[in-house]
Design an enzyme around this catalytic site. Sequence first.
Site, PDB file in Angstrom:
ATOM      1  N   GLU A   1       6.326   6.169  -9.230  1.00  0.00           N
ATOM      2  CA  GLU A   1       4.971   5.885  -9.150  1.00  0.00           C
ATOM      3  C   GLU A   1       4.331   6.978  -7.939  1.00  0.00           C
ATOM      4  O   GLU A   1       2.973   7.365  -8.324  1.00  0.00           O
ATOM      5  CB  GLU A   1       4.794   4.554  -8.375  1.00  0.00           C
ATOM      6  CG  GLU A   1       5.124   3.303  -9.380  1.00  0.00           C
ATOM      7  CD  GLU A   1       4.787   2.045  -9.014  1.00  0.00           C
ATOM      8  OE1 GLU A   1       4.446   1.802  -7.946  1.00  0.00           O
ATOM      9  OE2 GLU A   1       5.117   1.286  -9.604  1.00  0.00           O
TER      10      GLU A   1
ATOM     11  N   MET B   1      -3.773  -7.294  -6.883  1.00  0.00           N
ATOM     12  CA  MET B   1      -3.514  -8.362  -7.637  1.00  0.00           C
ATOM     13  C   MET B   1      -4.632  -9.566  -8.086  1.00  0.00           C
ATOM     14  O   MET B   1      -4.291 -10.643  -7.940  1.00  0.00           O
ATOM     15  CB  MET B   1      -2.482  -9.455  -6.654  1.00  0.00           C
ATOM     16  CG  MET B   1      -1.226  -8.364  -6.392  1.00  0.00           C
ATOM     17  SD  MET B   1      -0.282  -7.600  -7.662  1.00  0.00           S
ATOM     18  CE  MET B   1       0.561  -9.206  -8.076  1.00  0.00           C
ATOM     19  N   ARG B   2      -5.584  -8.998  -8.496  1.00  0.00           N
ATOM     20  CA  ARG B   2      -6.906  -9.764  -8.898  1.00  0.00           C
ATOM     21  C   ARG B   2      -7.068  -9.104 -10.376  1.00  0.00           C
ATOM     22  O   ARG B   2      -6.986  -7.759 -10.574  1.00  0.00           O
ATOM     23  CB  ARG B   2      -7.947  -9.652  -8.358  1.00  0.00           C
ATOM     24  CG  ARG B   2      -7.841 -10.095  -6.852  1.00  0.00           C
ATOM     25  CD  ARG B   2      -7.658 -11.478  -6.582  1.00  0.00           C
ATOM     26  NE  ARG B   2      -8.609 -12.272  -6.952  1.00  0.00           N
ATOM     27  CZ  ARG B   2      -8.297 -13.714  -7.401  1.00  0.00           C
ATOM     28  NH1 ARG B   2      -7.295 -14.156  -6.973  1.00  0.00           N
ATOM     29  NH2 ARG B   2      -9.247 -14.349  -7.772  1.00  0.00           N
ATOM     30  N   ILE B   3      -7.494  -9.906 -11.372  1.00  0.00           N
ATOM     31  CA  ILE B   3      -8.042  -9.446 -12.599  1.00  0.00           C
ATOM     32  C   ILE B   3      -9.448  -9.468 -12.591  1.00  0.00           C
ATOM     33  O   ILE B   3     -10.174 -10.485 -12.050  1.00  0.00           O
ATOM     34  CB  ILE B   3      -7.806 -10.414 -14.026  1.00  0.00           C
ATOM     35  CG1 ILE B   3      -6.321 -10.446 -14.106  1.00  0.00           C
ATOM     36  CG2 ILE B   3      -8.406  -9.889 -15.186  1.00  0.00           C
ATOM     37  CD1 ILE B   3      -5.743 -11.324 -15.069  1.00  0.00           C
ATOM     38  N   LEU B   4     -10.305  -8.346 -12.968  1.00  0.00           N
ATOM     39  CA  LEU B   4     -11.428  -8.024 -12.733  1.00  0.00           C
ATOM     40  C   LEU B   4     -12.338  -8.383 -13.797  1.00  0.00           C
ATOM     41  O   LEU B   4     -11.998  -8.609 -14.950  1.00  0.00           O
ATOM     42  CB  LEU B   4     -11.810  -6.328 -12.419  1.00  0.00           C
ATOM     43  CG  LEU B   4     -11.223  -5.899 -11.209  1.00  0.00           C
ATOM     44  CD1 LEU B   4     -11.080  -4.551 -11.046  1.00  0.00           C
ATOM     45  CD2 LEU B   4     -11.919  -6.395  -9.751  1.00  0.00           C
TER      46      LEU B   4
ATOM     47  N   GLY C   1       0.774  -1.223   0.051  1.00  0.00           N
ATOM     48  CA  GLY C   1       0.231   0.024   0.023  1.00  0.00           C
ATOM     49  C   GLY C   1       0.977   1.233   0.051  1.00  0.00           C
ATOM     50  O   GLY C   1       0.408   2.508   0.483  1.00  0.00           O
TER      51      GLY C   1
ATOM     52  N   ASN D   1       1.512   3.034  -2.635  1.00  0.00           N
ATOM     53  CA  ASN D   1       0.886   3.789  -3.546  1.00  0.00           C
ATOM     54  C   ASN D   1      -0.406   4.661  -2.743  1.00  0.00           C
ATOM     55  O   ASN D   1      -0.535   5.691  -2.949  1.00  0.00           O
ATOM     56  CB  ASN D   1       0.583   3.226  -4.843  1.00  0.00           C
ATOM     57  CG  ASN D   1       1.632   3.125  -5.601  1.00  0.00           C
ATOM     58  OD1 ASN D   1       1.939   4.280  -6.393  1.00  0.00           O
ATOM     59  ND2 ASN D   1       2.301   1.981  -5.878  1.00  0.00           N
TER      60      ASN D   1
ATOM     61  N   ASN E   1      -5.277   1.856 -12.995  1.00  0.00           N
ATOM     62  CA  ASN E   1      -4.394   1.086 -12.454  1.00  0.00           C
ATOM     63  C   ASN E   1      -2.993   1.721 -12.668  1.00  0.00           C
ATOM     64  O   ASN E   1      -2.847   2.413 -13.482  1.00  0.00           O
ATOM     65  CB  ASN E   1      -4.396  -0.426 -13.035  1.00  0.00           C
ATOM     66  CG  ASN E   1      -3.536  -1.425 -12.539  1.00  0.00           C
ATOM     67  OD1 ASN E   1      -3.393  -1.521 -11.504  1.00  0.00           O
ATOM     68  ND2 ASN E   1      -2.985  -2.216 -13.203  1.00  0.00           N
TER      69      ASN E   1
ATOM     70  N   HIS F   1       1.114   0.360 -13.366  1.00  0.00           N
ATOM     71  CA  HIS F   1       1.676  -0.833 -13.785  1.00  0.00           C
ATOM     72  C   HIS F   1       3.143  -0.347 -13.934  1.00  0.00           C
ATOM     73  O   HIS F   1       3.464   0.672 -14.431  1.00  0.00           O
ATOM     74  CB  HIS F   1       1.313  -1.436 -15.095  1.00  0.00           C
ATOM     75  CG  HIS F   1       2.085  -2.809 -15.434  1.00  0.00           C
ATOM     76  ND1 HIS F   1       1.820  -4.026 -14.784  1.00  0.00           N
ATOM     77  CD2 HIS F   1       2.857  -2.954 -16.240  1.00  0.00           C
ATOM     78  CE1 HIS F   1       2.517  -4.681 -15.260  1.00  0.00           C
ATOM     79  NE2 HIS F   1       3.128  -4.095 -16.398  1.00  0.00           N
TER      80      HIS F   1
HETATM   81  C1  GRF Z   1       3.550  -1.082  -7.538  1.00  0.00           C
HETATM   82  O1  GRF Z   1       4.736  -1.412  -8.069  1.00  0.00           O
HETATM   83  C2  GRF Z   1       2.556  -0.976  -8.577  1.00  0.00           C
HETATM   84  O2  GRF Z   1       3.005  -0.686  -9.968  1.00  0.00           O
HETATM   85  C3  GRF Z   1       2.045  -2.409  -8.878  1.00  0.00           C
HETATM   86  O3  GRF Z   1       1.948  -2.934  -7.681  1.00  0.00           O
HETATM   87  C4  GRF Z   1       2.864  -2.544  -6.796  1.00  0.00           C
HETATM   88  C5  GRF Z   1       2.199  -2.215  -5.454  1.00  0.00           C
HETATM   89  O4  GRF Z   1       2.978  -1.396  -4.555  1.00  0.00           O
HETATM   90  N1  GRF Z   1       0.791  -2.507  -9.599  1.00  0.00           N
HETATM   91  P1  GRF Z   1       2.226  -0.813  -3.337  1.00  0.00           P
HETATM   92  O5  GRF Z   1       1.368  -2.047  -2.811  1.00  0.00           O
HETATM   93  O6  GRF Z   1       1.501   0.244  -3.460  1.00  0.00           O
HETATM   94  O7  GRF Z   1       3.339  -0.452  -2.341  1.00  0.00           O
END
Ligand code: GRF
Length: 218
Positions: A177, A94-97, A16, A18, A111, A113
Amino acid sequence: MWNRRASIVILISGNGSNLQAIIDAISNKQINGYIACVISNNESAYGLERAKAANIKNIIVDHKNFPSREGFDKALLKKIEPFSPDIIVLAGFMRILSQTFIEKFEGKIINIHPSLLPKYPGLNTHDQAIKAKDKIHGVTVHYVNEHLDSGAICAQSILNIKTSNPVELEHEVHMLEYKIYPEVISWIARGDMRINNNKVTFLNKDIENEVIIFEDLR
Ligand code: GRF
C-alpha cells in the site's frame, strides 16, 4: 496537467499509515502536490497526530454528531469545499459516502482497498483470502462511486500468499500500500491518469502498461 501543485484533501478514520506514506512522498517530491487538510470522522484517530506532526491542517467531523449519513456528508462537504481539492484521498476512511457528496467531487475521489477487487470488498479481506486458500492477494487503488469498493480501478499490487496468519498478511499488504498509493496519487497530480465516463484513462502510455504494478511475487 496543472501548472501548479495539486491540492489534496485526505480523509481518515484511524492509524493513518497510508497518510504518512503520502506525507513522505510529498516531502521527497514524488508527488507534485500538497495536503491542504486532513479530516477525520474519529477524534482519536492516530492519523491526526501524524498530520499535526507534519504541520498539516486537521479537522474532526464526528459522524456520531449527525443523525443521518446525508447530514454528516453535508458537514464534510462544507469543510472540504474551501480547499478546492483536485484529489480527495480516502486513507482508511471507514464511512460510505453519499451520492450527493460523490457527485459534488466527481472524478476526484480515490480509495485504497486491501484486496484484489472485485474480490473481497468490505472488511476482513486478509482472513477471507487465507480461508479461501487463495494463492495470491494484494491491494487495489480505485476511484470511488456510491457503491462499496466498486469504482473504476486505477492500479493493483499483487503478492503470493505464504502465510496462514492474517496479521502477517495484513502487514505484507500494508507494505505494498505504501508504494502503490503515493505512486497513483503522483500520476493523478501530474495529470497522467484520470477518469472519464467511469473509465480510467491514461495520458502517459508508459503508465498504462504498468497498471497492475508492483508485482511482489517472492
Ligand atoms: C488500509 O489497509 C487500507 O487499505 C484500508 O484501511 C487501512 C488503513 O490503514 N482502506 P491506515 O489508517 O492507513 O494505517
